[in-house]
Scaffold this motif. Structure first.
Motif, PDB file in Angstrom:
ATOM      1  N   LYS A 246       0.857  -1.199   0.000  1.00 41.83           N
ATOM      2  CA  LYS A 246       0.000   0.000   0.000  1.00 41.83           C
ATOM      3  C   LYS A 246       0.879   1.231   0.000  1.00 41.83           C
ATOM      4  O   LYS A 246       1.896   1.296   0.690  1.00 41.83           O
ATOM      5  CB  LYS A 246      -0.895   0.013   1.254  1.00 41.83           C
ATOM      6  N   ARG A 247       0.498   2.197  -0.811  1.00 37.82           N
ATOM      7  CA  ARG A 247       1.152   3.506  -0.806  1.00 37.82           C
ATOM      8  C   ARG A 247       0.049   4.549  -0.685  1.00 37.82           C
ATOM      9  O   ARG A 247      -0.636   4.827  -1.665  1.00 37.82           O
ATOM     10  CB  ARG A 247       1.937   3.731  -2.106  1.00 37.82           C
ATOM     11  N   GLY A 248      -0.138   5.056   0.537  1.00 44.63           N
ATOM     12  CA  GLY A 248      -1.276   5.941   0.753  1.00 44.63           C
ATOM     13  C   GLY A 248      -2.552   5.158   0.524  1.00 44.63           C
ATOM     14  O   GLY A 248      -2.725   4.068   1.075  1.00 44.63           O
ATOM     15  N   SER A 249      -3.418   5.695  -0.300  1.00 43.79           N
ATOM     16  CA  SER A 249      -4.668   4.975  -0.557  1.00 43.79           C
ATOM     17  C   SER A 249      -4.533   4.040  -1.757  1.00 43.79           C
ATOM     18  O   SER A 249      -5.467   3.338  -2.104  1.00 43.79           O
ATOM     19  CB  SER A 249      -5.798   5.978  -0.808  1.00 43.79           C
ATOM     20  N   ALA A 250      -3.366   4.059  -2.388  1.00 45.33           N
ATOM     21  CA  ALA A 250      -3.196   3.247  -3.588  1.00 45.33           C
ATOM     22  C   ALA A 250      -2.578   1.899  -3.246  1.00 45.33           C
ATOM     23  O   ALA A 250      -1.811   1.778  -2.292  1.00 45.33           O
ATOM     24  CB  ALA A 250      -2.321   3.974  -4.597  1.00 45.33           C
ATOM     25  N   ILE A 251      -2.921   0.901  -4.027  1.00 45.58           N
ATOM     26  CA  ILE A 251      -2.281  -0.403  -3.901  1.00 45.58           C
ATOM     27  C   ILE A 251      -1.420  -0.619  -5.127  1.00 45.58           C
ATOM     28  O   ILE A 251      -1.822  -0.270  -6.243  1.00 45.58           O
ATOM     29  CB  ILE A 251      -3.339  -1.510  -3.760  1.00 45.58           C
ATOM     30  N   ARG A 323       0.811   0.898  -9.770  1.00 42.43           N
ATOM     31  CA  ARG A 323      -0.520   1.065  -9.169  1.00 42.43           C
ATOM     32  C   ARG A 323      -1.554   0.198  -9.884  1.00 42.43           C
ATOM     33  O   ARG A 323      -1.555   0.123 -11.106  1.00 42.43           O
ATOM     34  CB  ARG A 323      -0.967   2.526  -9.280  1.00 42.43           C
ATOM     35  N   GLN A 355     -13.914  -1.080  -4.942  1.00 42.31           N
ATOM     36  CA  GLN A 355     -13.167   0.050  -4.401  1.00 42.31           C
ATOM     37  C   GLN A 355     -11.758  -0.387  -4.014  1.00 42.31           C
ATOM     38  O   GLN A 355     -11.547  -1.527  -3.612  1.00 42.31           O
ATOM     39  CB  GLN A 355     -13.891   0.602  -3.165  1.00 42.31           C
ATOM     40  N   PRO A 356     -10.799   0.518  -4.111  1.00 41.68           N
ATOM     41  CA  PRO A 356      -9.413   0.174  -3.833  1.00 41.68           C
ATOM     42  C   PRO A 356      -9.205  -0.482  -2.469  1.00 41.68           C
ATOM     43  O   PRO A 356      -8.445  -1.417  -2.340  1.00 41.68           O
ATOM     44  CB  PRO A 356      -8.704   1.536  -3.882  1.00 41.68           C
ATOM     45  N   GLU A 357      -9.922   0.001  -1.433  1.00 38.54           N
ATOM     46  CA  GLU A 357      -9.692  -0.519  -0.075  1.00 38.54           C
ATOM     47  C   GLU A 357      -9.951  -2.015   0.020  1.00 38.54           C
ATOM     48  O   GLU A 357      -9.397  -2.695   0.867  1.00 38.54           O
ATOM     49  CB  GLU A 357     -10.591   0.212   0.945  1.00 38.54           C
ATOM     50  N   THR A 358     -10.826  -2.522  -0.850  1.00 40.45           N
ATOM     51  CA  THR A 358     -11.190  -3.936  -0.717  1.00 40.45           C
ATOM     52  C   THR A 358     -10.371  -4.823  -1.641  1.00 40.45           C
ATOM     53  O   THR A 358     -10.591  -6.017  -1.727  1.00 40.45           O
ATOM     54  CB  THR A 358     -12.681  -4.128  -1.065  1.00 40.45           C
TER      55      THR A 358
END
Length: 362
Positions: A246-251, A323, A355-358
């Motif tokens: 993870k980099r910030g909110s990005a994977i 990313r 969504q990115p978080e999941t």
DNA sequence: GACGCGTGGAC
DNA sequence: TGTCCAAGCGT
């Protein structure tokens, strides 16, 4: 060699019967709905050694992204390769791109309209120049592809031979039946497509459907023509690493960019390869089959841990973090694209991305 | 003229 | 599982 030619007085009958059949049985393919020479050109290059189904998956997307010769010419090569990803023979995409740049710079952005001029462009050879000239511009010139060769050898009863004499023979036969240019129709283009359609749907390499064949009456072999056996497939197991962070909110996922001077898929991105003997104890996150020419690869993908990272053949600095959101814009190898799709890390066509978080995969 | 260059679907 | 591909081109 006996005289195996189709009797020339039969050529007109043959053309007529074939044309009637084609009108009724031509598959509705997107490149048959247009006379835009650029679109015909793109379709012909994509179809080189490639199945219609695979082309259908890429054709619309390619033209949406590069609707004109100029838009293709102005694009970075990596963008062209990214859209080509999964089609194979990536040199085709590079040459198409190069040709578009040449046409834009030297030919006022206009594709040449004769087979002789088209033949000079990179990626356009004997077959493709004749195909574009006849289909897009109505030139009376015969195409000879694998289909046409098979059809004509069977019609005439001449055995398969990889000699220049045999090539000459097939080219002469094809030229003897191609119609003249006529206003109001595209007889040469339709005829060439009909010959190929016949080979692709009726006169199949194995098990030709002779009972449905419109030119059965003209055929000397009628199902008895032999096709050579091919080389046996090999199998190989290969392992790849799935490593995310993870980099910030990005994977991001770790990829390897192949050397730009590699002969195979230069400059394209793939998952890091693992030596098979490093993964004995592990259970793969994913298994897929991937076949390249003569080899079936049985591919296993392993989620990274410290031990697997140590087993990587290259220094960690040689890999690149990418990313997830931009994976679809990278020139991925077909295998990398397949694996990342299977893991839902890039969108499959028609699938909404989560969504990115999941999205982090275990 | 022979060879290298990719792929995924059908069976 | 393994087999067989498909509308070639450049070197």
């Amino acid at each position: 060699m006996p005289n195996t030619d189709l009797p020339s007085e039969q050529a007109a009958d043959f053309r007529r019967v074939l044309a009637r059949w084609y009108k009724q049985h031509a598959r509705p393919l997107p490149w048959r709905e247009t006379r835009d020479p650029y679109r015909i050109w793109v379709s012909e290059v994509m179809l080189q050694q490639t199945r219609v189904n695979a082309v259908l998956e890429h054709y619309a997307r390619f033209l949406r992204k590069f609707p004109t010769i100029v838009s293709l010419a102005l694009a970075p090569e990596a963008d062209v390769l990214a859209v080509w990803s999964g089609l194979g023979y990536y040199r085709r995409a590079r040459m198409l791109h190069k040709a578009a740049q040449f046409i834009t710079a030297e030919l006022d952005g206009v594709l040449p309209s004769t087979s002789a001029e088209l033949r000079k462009l990179p990626g356009i050879g004997e077959y493709t120049s004749a195909a574009i000239a006849s289909i897009a511009f109505g030139e009376s010139i015969a195409v000879v592809d694998g289909n046409v060769e098979r059809v004509l050898l069977r019609l005439t009863g001449r055995p398969e031979q990889a000699t220049s004499e045999s090539k000459r023979f097939v080219a002469d036969q094809a030229a003897a039946v191609v119609p003249q240019r006529r206003s109001g129709t595209n007889a040469p283009g339709d005829h060439n497509q009909a010959m190929m359609e016949l080979g692709a749907t009726i006169c199949l390499p194995r098990g030709p459907l002779c009972l449905q064949c419109p030119v059965y009456d003209f055929c000397r072999t009628r199902g008895e023509h032999k096709t050579e056996a091919r080389e046996k497939m090999r199998s190989r197991r290969v392992a790849y690493l799935l490593h995310q962070r993870k980099r910030g909110s990005a994977i991001e996922v770790m990829l390897h960019r192949r050397p730009t001077d590699a002969s195979l898929m230069p400059g394209m991105y793939e998952l890091p390869e693992l030596p098979m003997d490093g993964v004995e104890e592990y259970t793969p996150t994913l298994r897929v089959r991937h076949s390249i020419t003569n080899t079936n690869y049985y591919v296993e993908v392993f989620t990274a841990d410290k031990t697997l990272l140590r087993a990587l053949p290259l220094s960690i600095r040689e890999y690149e973090w990418c990313r997830l959101g931009q994976l679809a814009d990278l020139p991925l190898t077909g295998l990398a694209r397949k694996v990342l799709r299977r893991l839902h890390l890039i969108a499959s066509p028609g699938v909404r991305m989560p969504q990115p978080e999941t999205m982090m995969r275990q």
